[in-house]
Motif scaffolding. Structure first.
Motif, PDB file in Angstrom:
ATOM      1  N   PRO A  66       0.832  -1.208   0.000  1.00 46.85           N
ATOM      2  CA  PRO A  66       0.000   0.000   0.000  1.00 46.85           C
ATOM      3  C   PRO A  66       0.866   1.257   0.000  1.00 46.85           C
ATOM      4  CG  PRO A  66       0.125  -0.885   2.209  1.00 46.85           C
ATOM      5  CD  PRO A  66       0.876  -1.840   1.312  1.00 46.85           C
ATOM      6  N   PRO A  67       0.330   2.344  -0.528  1.00 41.41           N
ATOM      7  CA  PRO A  67       1.082   3.600  -0.433  1.00 41.41           C
ATOM      8  C   PRO A  67       1.184   3.983   1.040  1.00 41.41           C
ATOM      9  CG  PRO A  67      -1.126   3.985  -1.296  1.00 41.41           C
ATOM     10  CD  PRO A  67      -0.959   2.506  -1.168  1.00 41.41           C
ATOM     11  N   GLN A  68       2.381   4.218   1.483  1.00 40.39           N
ATOM     12  CA  GLN A  68       2.588   4.540   2.893  1.00 40.39           C
ATOM     13  C   GLN A  68       2.426   6.039   3.111  1.00 40.39           C
ATOM     14  OE1 GLN A  68       3.036   2.290   5.362  1.00 40.39           O
ATOM     15  NE2 GLN A  68       2.738   0.738   3.796  1.00 40.39           N
ATOM     16  N   GLN A  69       1.490   6.384   3.937  1.00 41.11           N
ATOM     17  CA  GLN A  69       1.280   7.774   4.282  1.00 41.11           C
ATOM     18  C   GLN A  69       1.695   7.963   5.735  1.00 41.11           C
ATOM     19  OE1 GLN A  69       0.421   9.987   1.967  1.00 41.11           O
ATOM     20  NE2 GLN A  69       0.352   8.305   0.512  1.00 41.11           N
ATOM     21  N   LEU A  70       2.887   8.463   5.946  1.00 36.33           N
ATOM     22  CA  LEU A  70       3.375   8.687   7.295  1.00 36.33           C
ATOM     23  C   LEU A  70       2.790   9.982   7.859  1.00 36.33           C
ATOM     24  CD1 LEU A  70       7.169   7.854   6.849  1.00 36.33           C
ATOM     25  CD2 LEU A  70       5.370   6.353   7.716  1.00 36.33           C
ATOM     26  N   SER A  71       2.474   9.948   9.136  1.00 37.31           N
ATOM     27  CA  SER A  71       2.024  11.173   9.791  1.00 37.31           C
ATOM     28  C   SER A  71       3.218  12.129   9.898  1.00 37.31           C
ATOM     29  CB  SER A  71       1.495  10.856  11.194  1.00 37.31           C
ATOM     30  OG  SER A  71       2.572  10.459  12.034  1.00 37.31           O
ATOM     31  N   ILE A  72       2.961  13.376  10.184  1.00 44.33           N
ATOM     32  CA  ILE A  72       4.033  14.364  10.356  1.00 44.33           C
ATOM     33  C   ILE A  72       4.973  13.910  11.471  1.00 44.33           C
ATOM     34  CG2 ILE A  72       4.567  16.753  11.029  1.00 44.33           C
ATOM     35  CD1 ILE A  72       3.431  16.475   8.200  1.00 44.33           C
ATOM     36  N   GLN A  73       4.433  13.373  12.547  1.00 48.13           N
ATOM     37  CA  GLN A  73       5.255  12.900  13.658  1.00 48.13           C
ATOM     38  C   GLN A  73       6.147  11.731  13.201  1.00 48.13           C
ATOM     39  OE1 GLN A  73       3.129  11.583  17.126  1.00 48.13           O
ATOM     40  NE2 GLN A  73       4.985  11.065  18.232  1.00 48.13           N
ATOM     41  N   GLU A  74       5.592  10.789  12.443  1.00 48.39           N
ATOM     42  CA  GLU A  74       6.383   9.660  11.941  1.00 48.39           C
ATOM     43  C   GLU A  74       7.469  10.137  10.968  1.00 48.39           C
ATOM     44  OE1 GLU A  74       3.252   5.936  11.953  1.00 48.39           O
ATOM     45  OE2 GLU A  74       2.969   7.528  10.461  1.00 48.39           O
ATOM     46  N   GLN A  75       7.130  11.122  10.124  1.00 50.65           N
ATOM     47  CA  GLN A  75       8.122  11.672   9.205  1.00 50.65           C
ATOM     48  C   GLN A  75       9.268  12.310   9.983  1.00 50.65           C
ATOM     49  OE1 GLN A  75       6.387  14.306   6.234  1.00 50.65           O
ATOM     50  NE2 GLN A  75       4.604  12.956   6.050  1.00 50.65           N
ATOM     51  N   ASN A  76       8.929  13.087  11.006  1.00 51.25           N
ATOM     52  CA  ASN A  76       9.954  13.750  11.817  1.00 51.25           C
ATOM     53  C   ASN A  76      10.829  12.736  12.553  1.00 51.25           C
ATOM     54  OD1 ASN A  76       9.211  16.318  11.001  1.00 51.25           O
ATOM     55  ND2 ASN A  76       7.805  16.612  12.719  1.00 51.25           N
TER      56      ASN A  76
ATOM     57  N   LEU B  15      11.508   9.683  11.582  1.00 54.46           N
ATOM     58  CA  LEU B  15      12.349   9.039  10.580  1.00 54.46           C
ATOM     59  C   LEU B  15      13.500   9.960  10.165  1.00 54.46           C
ATOM     60  CD1 LEU B  15      12.709   6.481   8.907  1.00 54.46           C
ATOM     61  CD2 LEU B  15      11.230   7.497   7.176  1.00 54.46           C
ATOM     62  N   ILE B  16      13.201  11.228   9.975  1.00 59.59           N
ATOM     63  CA  ILE B  16      14.241  12.190   9.607  1.00 59.59           C
ATOM     64  C   ILE B  16      15.259  12.316  10.740  1.00 59.59           C
ATOM     65  CG2 ILE B  16      14.692  14.649   9.175  1.00 59.59           C
ATOM     66  CD1 ILE B  16      12.022  14.633   7.561  1.00 59.59           C
ATOM     67  N   PHE B  17      14.791  12.373  11.983  1.00 56.63           N
ATOM     68  CA  PHE B  17      15.708  12.449  13.120  1.00 56.63           C
ATOM     69  C   PHE B  17      16.608  11.217  13.167  1.00 56.63           C
ATOM     70  CE2 PHE B  17      16.838  11.437  17.501  1.00 56.63           C
ATOM     71  CZ  PHE B  17      17.572  12.569  17.824  1.00 56.63           C
ATOM     72  N   LEU B  18      16.025  10.029  12.957  1.00 60.13           N
ATOM     73  CA  LEU B  18      16.812   8.797  12.965  1.00 60.13           C
ATOM     74  C   LEU B  18      17.877   8.845  11.877  1.00 60.13           C
ATOM     75  CD1 LEU B  18      17.296   5.915  14.015  1.00 60.13           C
ATOM     76  CD2 LEU B  18      15.563   5.148  12.378  1.00 60.13           C
ATOM     77  N   TRP B  19      17.499   9.263  10.669  1.00 58.41           N
ATOM     78  CA  TRP B  19      18.459   9.343   9.571  1.00 58.41           C
ATOM     79  C   TRP B  19      19.562  10.353   9.878  1.00 58.41           C
ATOM     80  CZ3 TRP B  19      20.172  13.014   6.064  1.00 58.41           C
ATOM     81  CH2 TRP B  19      20.949  12.505   5.014  1.00 58.41           C
ATOM     82  N   LEU B  20      19.173  11.513  10.380  1.00 58.04           N
ATOM     83  CA  LEU B  20      20.178  12.528  10.706  1.00 58.04           C
ATOM     84  C   LEU B  20      21.132  12.042  11.793  1.00 58.04           C
ATOM     85  CD1 LEU B  20      18.018  15.789  10.637  1.00 58.04           C
ATOM     86  CD2 LEU B  20      19.845  15.148   9.042  1.00 58.04           C
ATOM     87  N   SER B  21      20.580  11.368  12.815  1.00 52.78           N
ATOM     88  CA  SER B  21      21.446  10.882  13.894  1.00 52.78           C
ATOM     89  C   SER B  21      22.410   9.824  13.374  1.00 52.78           C
ATOM     90  CB  SER B  21      20.617  10.351  15.068  1.00 52.78           C
ATOM     91  OG  SER B  21      19.879   9.215  14.691  1.00 52.78           O
ATOM     92  N   ARG B  22      21.970   9.006  12.440  1.00 48.27           N
ATOM     93  CA  ARG B  22      22.880   8.010  11.853  1.00 48.27           C
ATOM     94  C   ARG B  22      23.889   8.671  10.936  1.00 48.27           C
ATOM     95  NH1 ARG B  22      18.694   3.058  10.361  1.00 48.27           N
ATOM     96  NH2 ARG B  22      18.448   2.324  12.498  1.00 48.27           N
ATOM     97  N   SER B  23      23.507   9.756  10.287  1.00 45.64           N
ATOM     98  CA  SER B  23      24.403  10.462   9.376  1.00 45.64           C
ATOM     99  C   SER B  23      25.584  11.083  10.106  1.00 45.64           C
ATOM    100  CB  SER B  23      23.660  11.553   8.607  1.00 45.64           C
ATOM    101  OG  SER B  23      22.707  11.006   7.765  1.00 45.64           O
ATOM    102  N   ILE B  24      25.344  11.587  11.304  1.00 46.87           N
ATOM    103  CA  ILE B  24      26.396  12.257  12.045  1.00 46.87           C
ATOM    104  C   ILE B  24      27.039  11.336  13.085  1.00 46.87           C
ATOM    105  CG2 ILE B  24      25.467  14.558  11.683  1.00 46.87           C
ATOM    106  CD1 ILE B  24      24.378  14.468  14.550  1.00 46.87           C
ATOM    107  N   GLY B  25      26.579  10.099  13.147  1.00 47.28           N
ATOM    108  CA  GLY B  25      27.160   9.153  14.073  1.00 47.28           C
ATOM    109  C   GLY B  25      26.687   9.300  15.506  1.00 47.28           C
ATOM    110  N   TYR B  26      25.535   9.897  15.718  1.00 49.62           N
ATOM    111  CA  TYR B  26      24.977  10.076  17.057  1.00 49.62           C
ATOM    112  C   TYR B  26      24.621   8.729  17.651  1.00 49.62           C
ATOM    113  CZ  TYR B  26      21.630  11.359  20.691  1.00 49.62           C
ATOM    114  OH  TYR B  26      20.949  11.473  21.869  1.00 49.62           O
ATOM    115  N   LYS B  27      25.040   8.478  18.877  1.00 53.80           N
ATOM    116  CA  LYS B  27      24.723   7.232  19.579  1.00 53.80           C
ATOM    117  C   LYS B  27      23.659   7.533  20.622  1.00 53.80           C
ATOM    118  CE  LYS B  27      28.124   4.786  17.801  1.00 53.80           C
ATOM    119  NZ  LYS B  27      27.941   4.103  16.613  1.00 53.80           N
ATOM    120  N   SER B  28      22.489   6.912  20.456  1.00 57.43           N
ATOM    121  CA  SER B  28      21.399   7.098  21.397  1.00 57.43           C
ATOM    122  C   SER B  28      21.737   6.420  22.719  1.00 57.43           C
ATOM    123  CB  SER B  28      20.111   6.502  20.834  1.00 57.43           C
ATOM    124  OG  SER B  28      19.087   6.560  21.797  1.00 57.43           O
TER     125      SER B  28
END
Length: 157
Positions: free
Chosen positions: A130-140, A142-155
């Motif tokens: 199905p076409p995935q429609q992420l909520s604004i919160q889910e999009q944010n 996902l973007i935070f996760l990608w950014l944290s992985r991009s800069i090497g941030y360790k949670s």
């Protein structure tokens, strides 16, 4: 007997040069062995579909929605075997459905990316993806996760 080789997430990321950064979008789970992986996926409600050239597998072109319990709530795990040896007998016995891509001409197999595209295309044609429609919160998130992985941030959580 097949041997499994443990590859850490960090080592896998280093080896994924051709993905040009897309590996940061992946969530990789490591398992002790195939049985552990299958039990985990089945416990989470995944239908296991494996590519296989052995008798009993059906052509992907003959796959229909009822076999792939198609709905928004159902999940599938696609398993692709090694080009030389295919999937293990253990996996063959435990998967829910085995499929193959019919070949024409002299080629005996597709590489992994082409095989994956063909299988996903068929599942999409069945309206299983199905076409995935992420909520604004889910999009944010996902973007935070990608950014944290991009800069090497360790949670720390």
């Amino acid at each position: 007997r097949r041997r499994s080789r443990a590859i850490s997430f960090e080592n896998r990321k280093l080896k994924m040069k051709s993905a040009l950064g897309s590996q940061k979008w992946l969530t990789i789970h490591e398992f002790v062995d195939t049985l552990d992986m299958l039990n985990n996926l089945k416990a989470k409600g995944y239908q296991i579909i494996a590519t296989d050239l052995q008798p009993g597998a059906q052509p992907i072109t003959e796959l229909h929605s009822p076999e792939v319990h198609a709905s928004r709530d159902n999940k599938i795990a696609l398993i692709f075997g090694n080009e030389e040896a295919g999937i293990s007998e253990q996996l063959r016995q435990l998967c829910d459905l085995r499929v193959f891509i019919p070949m024409r001409g002299f080629a005996e197999s597709f590489n992994l990316s082409v095989a994956t595209a063909a299988i996903l295309s068929r599942l999409d044609a069945l309206n299983f993806i199905p076409p995935q429609q992420l909520s604004i919160q889910e999009q944010n998130q996902l973007i935070f996760l990608w950014l944290s992985r991009s800069i090497g941030y360790k949670s720390t959580s």
